[in-house]
Write a protein that holds these residues in place. Structure first.
Motif, PDB file in Angstrom:
ATOM      1  N   TYR A 123      45.811  44.282  36.897  1.00  0.00           N
ATOM      2  CA  TYR A 123      45.006  43.069  36.700  1.00  0.00           C
ATOM      3  C   TYR A 123      43.698  43.453  36.025  1.00  0.00           C
ATOM      4  CZ  TYR A 123      42.990  38.487  37.167  1.00  0.00           C
ATOM      5  OH  TYR A 123      42.446  37.260  36.859  1.00  0.00           O
ATOM      6  N   HIS A 124      43.474  42.891  34.845  1.00  0.00           N
ATOM      7  CA  HIS A 124      42.236  43.191  34.112  1.00  0.00           C
ATOM      8  C   HIS A 124      41.496  41.923  33.735  1.00  0.00           C
ATOM      9  CE1 HIS A 124      43.107  47.457  34.054  1.00  0.00           C
ATOM     10  NE2 HIS A 124      44.288  47.232  33.507  1.00  0.00           N
ATOM     11  N   GLY A 125      41.836  40.787  34.361  1.00  0.00           N
ATOM     12  CA  GLY A 125      41.097  39.556  34.105  1.00  0.00           C
ATOM     13  C   GLY A 125      41.948  38.491  33.469  1.00  0.00           C
ATOM     14  N   LEU A 164      36.126  37.729  47.170  1.00  0.00           N
ATOM     15  CA  LEU A 164      37.246  38.103  46.301  1.00  0.00           C
ATOM     16  C   LEU A 164      36.984  39.542  45.872  1.00  0.00           C
ATOM     17  CD1 LEU A 164      39.818  36.721  45.253  1.00  0.00           C
ATOM     18  CD2 LEU A 164      38.517  35.847  43.339  1.00  0.00           C
ATOM     19  N   TRP A 165      37.019  40.455  46.810  1.00  0.00           N
ATOM     20  CA  TRP A 165      36.770  41.883  46.607  1.00  0.00           C
ATOM     21  C   TRP A 165      35.322  42.144  46.167  1.00  0.00           C
ATOM     22  CZ3 TRP A 165      41.567  44.597  46.868  1.00  0.00           C
ATOM     23  CH2 TRP A 165      42.724  43.874  46.518  1.00  0.00           C
ATOM     24  N   SER A 209      31.186  38.834  33.456  1.00  0.00           N
ATOM     25  CA  SER A 209      32.312  38.959  34.392  1.00  0.00           C
ATOM     26  C   SER A 209      33.133  40.199  34.046  1.00  0.00           C
ATOM     27  CB  SER A 209      33.222  37.731  34.280  1.00  0.00           C
ATOM     28  OG  SER A 209      33.856  37.739  33.007  1.00  0.00           O
ATOM     29  N   GLY A 210      34.099  40.499  34.910  1.00  0.00           N
ATOM     30  CA  GLY A 210      35.002  41.615  34.647  1.00  0.00           C
ATOM     31  C   GLY A 210      35.896  41.354  33.446  1.00  0.00           C
ATOM     32  N   SER A 211      36.370  40.106  33.320  1.00  0.00           N
ATOM     33  CA  SER A 211      37.230  39.772  32.176  1.00  0.00           C
ATOM     34  C   SER A 211      36.478  39.991  30.864  1.00  0.00           C
ATOM     35  CB  SER A 211      37.660  38.306  32.236  1.00  0.00           C
ATOM     36  OG  SER A 211      38.376  38.033  33.412  1.00  0.00           O
ATOM     37  N   GLU A 246      43.222  50.649  36.560  1.00  0.00           N
ATOM     38  CA  GLU A 246      42.389  50.578  37.760  1.00  0.00           C
ATOM     39  C   GLU A 246      42.694  51.842  38.566  1.00  0.00           C
ATOM     40  OE1 GLU A 246      43.475  46.482  39.578  1.00  0.00           O
ATOM     41  OE2 GLU A 246      44.899  46.869  37.987  1.00  0.00           O
ATOM     42  N   VAL A 292      36.267  47.301  38.375  1.00  0.00           N
ATOM     43  CA  VAL A 292      35.775  46.001  38.840  1.00  0.00           C
ATOM     44  C   VAL A 292      35.931  45.882  40.359  1.00  0.00           C
ATOM     45  CG1 VAL A 292      36.229  43.510  38.743  1.00  0.00           C
ATOM     46  CG2 VAL A 292      36.008  44.826  36.627  1.00  0.00           C
ATOM     47  N   ILE A 293      37.033  46.384  40.896  1.00  0.00           N
ATOM     48  CA  ILE A 293      37.210  46.390  42.353  1.00  0.00           C
ATOM     49  C   ILE A 293      36.762  47.716  42.962  1.00  0.00           C
ATOM     50  CG2 ILE A 293      39.020  46.550  44.125  1.00  0.00           C
ATOM     51  CD1 ILE A 293      40.364  44.125  42.819  1.00  0.00           C
ATOM     52  N   ASN A 308      36.220  43.557  30.010  1.00  0.00           N
ATOM     53  CA  ASN A 308      37.417  44.138  29.405  1.00  0.00           C
ATOM     54  C   ASN A 308      37.623  43.655  27.967  1.00  0.00           C
ATOM     55  OD1 ASN A 308      38.228  45.984  31.347  1.00  0.00           O
ATOM     56  ND2 ASN A 308      39.142  44.372  32.604  1.00  0.00           N
ATOM     57  N   LYS A 344      31.949  42.250  40.044  1.00  0.00           N
ATOM     58  CA  LYS A 344      32.045  42.074  41.512  1.00  0.00           C
ATOM     59  C   LYS A 344      30.968  42.800  42.326  1.00  0.00           C
ATOM     60  CE  LYS A 344      37.053  41.247  41.393  1.00  0.00           C
ATOM     61  NZ  LYS A 344      37.316  39.900  41.839  1.00  0.00           N
ATOM     62  N   ARG A 356      44.885  38.761  51.910  1.00  0.00           N
ATOM     63  CA  ARG A 356      45.607  38.320  50.721  1.00  0.00           C
ATOM     64  C   ARG A 356      47.070  38.718  50.854  1.00  0.00           C
ATOM     65  NH1 ARG A 356      46.772  37.288  46.287  1.00  0.00           N
ATOM     66  NH2 ARG A 356      45.965  38.571  44.617  1.00  0.00           N
ATOM     67  N   ASP A 393      39.020  50.781  34.893  1.00  0.00           N
ATOM     68  CA  ASP A 393      38.566  49.442  35.267  1.00  0.00           C
ATOM     69  C   ASP A 393      38.131  49.497  36.728  1.00  0.00           C
ATOM     70  OD1 ASP A 393      38.244  46.846  36.135  1.00  0.00           O
ATOM     71  OD2 ASP A 393      39.851  46.048  34.880  1.00  0.00           O
ATOM     72  N   ALA A 405      44.418  43.667  42.689  1.00  0.00           N
ATOM     73  CA  ALA A 405      45.155  42.403  42.754  1.00  0.00           C
ATOM     74  C   ALA A 405      46.664  42.635  42.719  1.00  0.00           C
ATOM     75  CB  ALA A 405      44.732  41.496  41.604  1.00  0.00           C
TER      76      ALA A 405
HETATM   77  N1  PXG Z   1      39.462  43.899  36.454  1.00  0.00           N
HETATM   78  C1  PXG Z   1      39.873  44.023  37.727  1.00  0.00           C
HETATM   79  C2  PXG Z   1      40.372  45.349  38.212  1.00  0.00           C
HETATM   80  C3  PXG Z   1      39.817  42.925  38.589  1.00  0.00           C
HETATM   81  O1  PXG Z   1      40.239  43.052  39.848  1.00  0.00           O
HETATM   82  C4  PXG Z   1      38.917  41.625  36.756  1.00  0.00           C
HETATM   83  C5  PXG Z   1      38.991  42.753  35.970  1.00  0.00           C
HETATM   84  C6  PXG Z   1      38.367  40.370  36.162  1.00  0.00           C
HETATM   85  O2  PXG Z   1      37.118  40.087  36.663  1.00  0.00           O
HETATM   86  P1  PXG Z   1      36.553  38.577  36.600  1.00  0.00           P
HETATM   87  O3  PXG Z   1      35.139  38.755  37.060  1.00  0.00           O
HETATM   88  O4  PXG Z   1      36.626  38.132  35.202  1.00  0.00           O
HETATM   89  O5  PXG Z   1      37.415  37.746  37.502  1.00  0.00           O
HETATM   90  C7  PXG Z   1      39.325  41.711  38.096  1.00  0.00           C
HETATM   91  C8  PXG Z   1      39.249  40.482  38.964  1.00  0.00           C
HETATM   92  C9  PXG Z   1      43.063  38.571  43.395  1.00  0.00           C
HETATM   93  C10 PXG Z   1      42.025  38.438  42.344  1.00  0.00           C
HETATM   94  O6  PXG Z   1      43.806  37.609  43.575  1.00  0.00           O
HETATM   95  C11 PXG Z   1      41.425  39.559  41.788  1.00  0.00           C
HETATM   96  C12 PXG Z   1      40.496  39.398  40.774  1.00  0.00           C
HETATM   97  C13 PXG Z   1      40.127  38.133  40.348  1.00  0.00           C
HETATM   98  C14 PXG Z   1      40.731  37.012  40.919  1.00  0.00           C
HETATM   99  C15 PXG Z   1      41.683  37.150  41.912  1.00  0.00           C
HETATM  100  O7  PXG Z   1      43.181  39.603  44.046  1.00  0.00           O
HETATM  101  N2  PXG Z   1      39.981  40.533  40.164  1.00  0.00           N
END
Ligand code: PXG
Length: 458
Positions: A152-154, A58-59, A118-120, A225, A260-261, A123, A287, A415, A258, A230
């Motif tokens: 997308y930030h979580g 997942l990236w 985690s990324g969430s 981002e 995370v990716i 944030n 990630k 995806r 952000d 996402a």
């Molecule tokens: N910021 C960014 C930029 C992300 O892509 C998160 C925060 C949250 O990270 P955690 O570790 O809490 O999941 C993400 C997560 C998708 C997909 O469908 C992308 C993410 C997570 C789940 C699905 O592309 N990115």
């Protein structure tokens, strides 16, 4: 090794497991896919099918599956000390060493890190820290954080609030107070009447307009981002981020990237902010820091903020059980050393990124593709009904899902975000494997085209 059949797995899964972002009932009817093994850029499912994983898990699985260095680091740390916390004036060697290494590989304004799981959670830390910073500076009215639609930030309360996904806001009473959104820098959707560069400036100025509307003295920060992941691998025009930086500087508000990716090499530099030429005050990561082998996230805290919190802030009432988890930190250290030793960031910049860009430029010729974009080791193909007129399919047709179905049936994980098909392969993907992936994508596009024509949608 378990002897359960795919059917057994699916029945047990349906009976007890609620999956993220899933319509539980429809998944139960279909049955989930059970992934049992990974090696390099490939996965195997419980039927023995080999799959090319063009999404790095997942990236995240940037160094590929099955890396002994990471396995050894985890094993050694599990034996030495599987857990201790970093609360109450204690810490562990892996957490210290990782903090040190992160200060080395991140841009020079970063000397300090706050760890999360985690990324969430990273944030959530950003929201707490940004507001605390302004409090300590005697400007508690600076509360509002500006983000973007389709970001997308979580998925925690703060992460989902910062994110700009309408479907998420509709559930659970979001966004939380003090978070507002502006439009995203998505040229294909919002900017085709302008050149990309003109549109980049226009999109950045939506931020300026929003700050003036709210009143600059009430705005705490802007978060984005570098490339929306996402949201569909939306690569902003080159003019966008420098103008965002200028606007944040002009109003004195904090800039949060952000990563995370985008972090740890995905864009062809260590961090996306370096690729796009801006200088954030805070940077969220997760990630790629461990290549997903074990959960870890965090926030790099720029000296502008760290200094205030350290010198004047007193106790910061925030933290997680797993902040600085020693096993996660040991795996991150091993992972970052692999990235350094194998020159993976430079490899994305000089070899993988250009090869992906070339293959995607060829795929852009396909009758279904209205736009192809890449940035380093990520890419997007926008599927369209009428290529000459850049005309989209009706969204309820879910053409992206039709294409994803063909990928699924042809050993390729890609995806679908609406009608945008995206990839973010492991950074170790060889050039032969890029060709293999492009061949599979072409086959799936052909099958989708045939399918869509048969259904009379084109
Ligand atoms: N910021 C960014 C930029 C992300 O892509 C998160 C925060 C949250 O990270 P955690 O570790 O809490 O999941 C993400 C997560 C998708 C997909 O469908 C992308 C993410 C997570 C789940 C699905 O592309 N990115």
């Amino acid at each position: 090794m378990s002897t359960r059949t795919t059917r057994d797995w699916q029945t047990a899964d349906t009976s007890h497991h609620l999956h993220p972002f899933t319509d539980f009932k429809s998944l139960a009817a279909k049955g989930t896919r059970v992934i049992v093994k990974g090696d390099g850029i490939y996965l195997w499912d419980s039927d023995g099918e080999k799959i090319l994983d063009a999404m790095s898990g997942l990236w995240c699985v940037n160094v590929g599956y099955g890396r002994q260095e990471l396995i050894d680091a985890a094993t050694a740390q599990l034996k030495q000390l599987p857990f201790y916390n970093s609360f109450f004036q204690t810490t562990t060697p892996p957490a210290i060493e990782l903090a040190e290494l992160l200060a080395e590989v991140t841009p020079p304004q970063f000397r300090h890190v706050f760890f999360s799981g985690s990324g969430s959670e990273g944030n959530d830390t950003v929201v707490r820290m940004v507001r605390r910073y302004w409090d300590v500076l005697g400007q508690p009215e600076r509360q509002i954080i500006i983000s973007r639609n389709n970001a997308y930030h979580g998925s925690t309360m703060a992460g989902a609030s910062l994110g700009g996904m309408g479907g998420m806001h509709a559930q659970g009473g979001l966004p939380i107070p003090g978070i507002v959104h502006i439009e995203q820098p998505f040229w294909f959707e919002h900017g085709q009447a302008m050149t990309r560069d003109e549109f980049g400036l226009r999109a950045a100025r939506w931020l300026d307009e929003k700050i003036r509307e709210i009143g600059p003295a009430k705005v705490a920060a802007f978060i984005g981002e570098p490339v929306q992941g996402a949201g569909g691998v939306i690569v902003p025009p080159d003019t966008y981020w420098p103008e965002v930086q200028r606007i944040c500087d002009e109003h004195g508000i904090l800039l949060v990237s952000d990563e995370v990716i985008c972090g740890f090499g995905r864009t062809g530099q260590w961090f996306g902010c370096e690729t796009f030429g801006f200088r954030p005050d805070l940077m969220t990561f997760a990630k790629g820091v461990t290549s997903g082998y074990i959960p870890l996230g965090g926030v790099m805290v720029g000296e502008r903020i760290a200094k205030v919190l350290i010198d004047q802030g007193g106790e910061f009432n925030h933290g997680y059980t797993y902040s600085g988890h020693p096993v996660a930190c040991a795996v991150a250290l091993a992972n970052i050393r692999v990235v350094q030793k194998e020159g993976l960031v430079e490899r994305v910049r000089d070899e993988l990124g250009p090869a992906l860009a070339e293959r995607f430029a060829e795929l852009a010729e396909h009758p279904l593709v209205g736009e192809a974009q890449t940035c380093g080791a990520m890419g997007a193909l926008q599927l369209v009904r009428n290529k000459a007129k850049s005309e989209s399919f009706a969204s309820e047709l879910e053409v992206g899902m039709v294409c994803r179905g063909h990928c699924f049936g042809n050993g390729l994980i890609m995806r679908a975000v609406g009608d945008r098909m995206i990839v973010a392969p492991p950074l170790v993907m060889t050039l032969e494997q890029v060709d293999e992936m492009a061949g599979l994508i072409k086959r799936c596009l052909d099958l989708t085209l045939k399918d869509v024509k048969q259904r009379g949608w084109m």
